[in-house]
Design an enzyme around this catalytic site. Sequence first.
Site, PDB file in Angstrom:
ATOM      1  N   CYS A   1      43.520  43.646  37.245  1.00 25.56           N
ATOM      2  CA  CYS A   1      42.764  42.472  37.646  1.00 25.56           C
ATOM      3  C   CYS A   1      43.011  41.410  36.583  1.00 25.56           C
ATOM      4  O   CYS A   1      42.614  41.574  35.427  1.00 25.56           O
ATOM      5  CB  CYS A   1      41.287  42.876  37.739  1.00 25.56           C
TER       6      CYS A   1
ATOM      7  N   GLU B   1      39.007  38.220  29.901  1.00 23.36           N
ATOM      8  CA  GLU B   1      39.069  39.656  30.162  1.00 23.36           C
ATOM      9  C   GLU B   1      40.104  40.045  31.209  1.00 23.36           C
ATOM     10  O   GLU B   1      40.449  39.266  32.099  1.00 23.36           O
ATOM     11  CB  GLU B   1      37.687  40.137  30.625  1.00 23.36           C
TER      12      GLU B   1
END
Length: 347
Positions: free
Chosen positions: A105, A92
């Site tokens: 991120c 992710e």
Amino acid sequence: MTKSHILGASLQELEALVASFGQPAFRAKQIHNWMFQNLESDFAKMTNLPKALVESLQASATCSALKVKANQVSTDGTTKWVFETHDGHFFETVLIPTDDRRSICVSSQIGCAMGCTFCRTATMGFIRNLTLGEILEQVHYVSRHVRALDGGRVSNAIFMGMGEPLLNLDNVATACEIMNSQEGFGIAKDKITVSTSGVVPKILEWGARAPDFKLAISLNGSNDEMRSSLMPINRRYNIDTLLKTADEYIRLSGQKLTFEYILIKDKTCTPESARELKRIASHRHCKINLIPLNRGNPDMEAPSDDEIAEFERILAQGDFQVLRRRPRGPDIYAACGQLATEQKKVA
Ligand code: SAH
Ligand code: SF4
């Protein structure tokens, strides 16, 4: 055959690639411009390339090896993507927009071997390192998304997605260089942060290899007993050893270090641990980033606002800066350390 991922290729490597297709060197620069200035990932849309070159590239190279499996947008604009790799694994990436920033991120590994008890990624175990191309493709993909959204660009990057970046040091260091380079993504060096659980031997290697990027150490416990119960790596490198290395890193790099500190009710968020943390941070060239626990382990609870306020009050007496991370994207489990996917390997 696995196609070579060319997002991480240098201009010289691209020149060698186009030469192997019988094409002149300037084609490499054109491909590079398409990838980084136009953020294009489809060779067929690189309209000034000859058809033969496009076909050769399509047959043997890629700059988009990941498939988007899922995409969730939080009410606060935080966006999470689940990517699937060519070998059927999932990881992710999160975009965290604020008024003046677009932070990404980034994940560095699929899963993580470190086994921290509060972390959802730990429940996956370690699967493999992400390649340089897979790391850069996250930035490429999100940059394209941000540009399409409002013409903006990614301004900050933090390696706080899945995995322990210092255990994929070469790829992470090269990715940081390309993220920073003007011909790459042009993100300022001091806006790129690598976060480590405290892999002591790798911290100085990182400092020597990439001294200008920011380093954060996930401290999370203020004494060895607590830290070992949360982070198994502390049994190998205890707080004392970690702090000695941190000091050496600060000296070597000249950088201010960030200590990440997770706030867990009755564990790390007590007045006693605030005092211990204050002692650790005092007289060090560092700042503290407090992260209230996000849902991760059902046996752990986030502290109340009052408990956090008391913790902050004690720390505020220190001679260092303290920040508290605002929860972002809580409705989509998008916070750092929550990036364990429900998807399973398909093959
Ligand atoms: N492996 C690296 C980077 C990825 S984890 C590291 O540990 O530093 C990124 C950050 O998320 C770390 O500071 C970690 O302590 C924090 N984190 C992990 N799980 C969390 C959770 N459930 N709630 C809050 N922070 C968490
Ligand atoms: Fe790995 Fe960081 Fe999660 Fe620990 S907190 S398991 S090091 S990703």
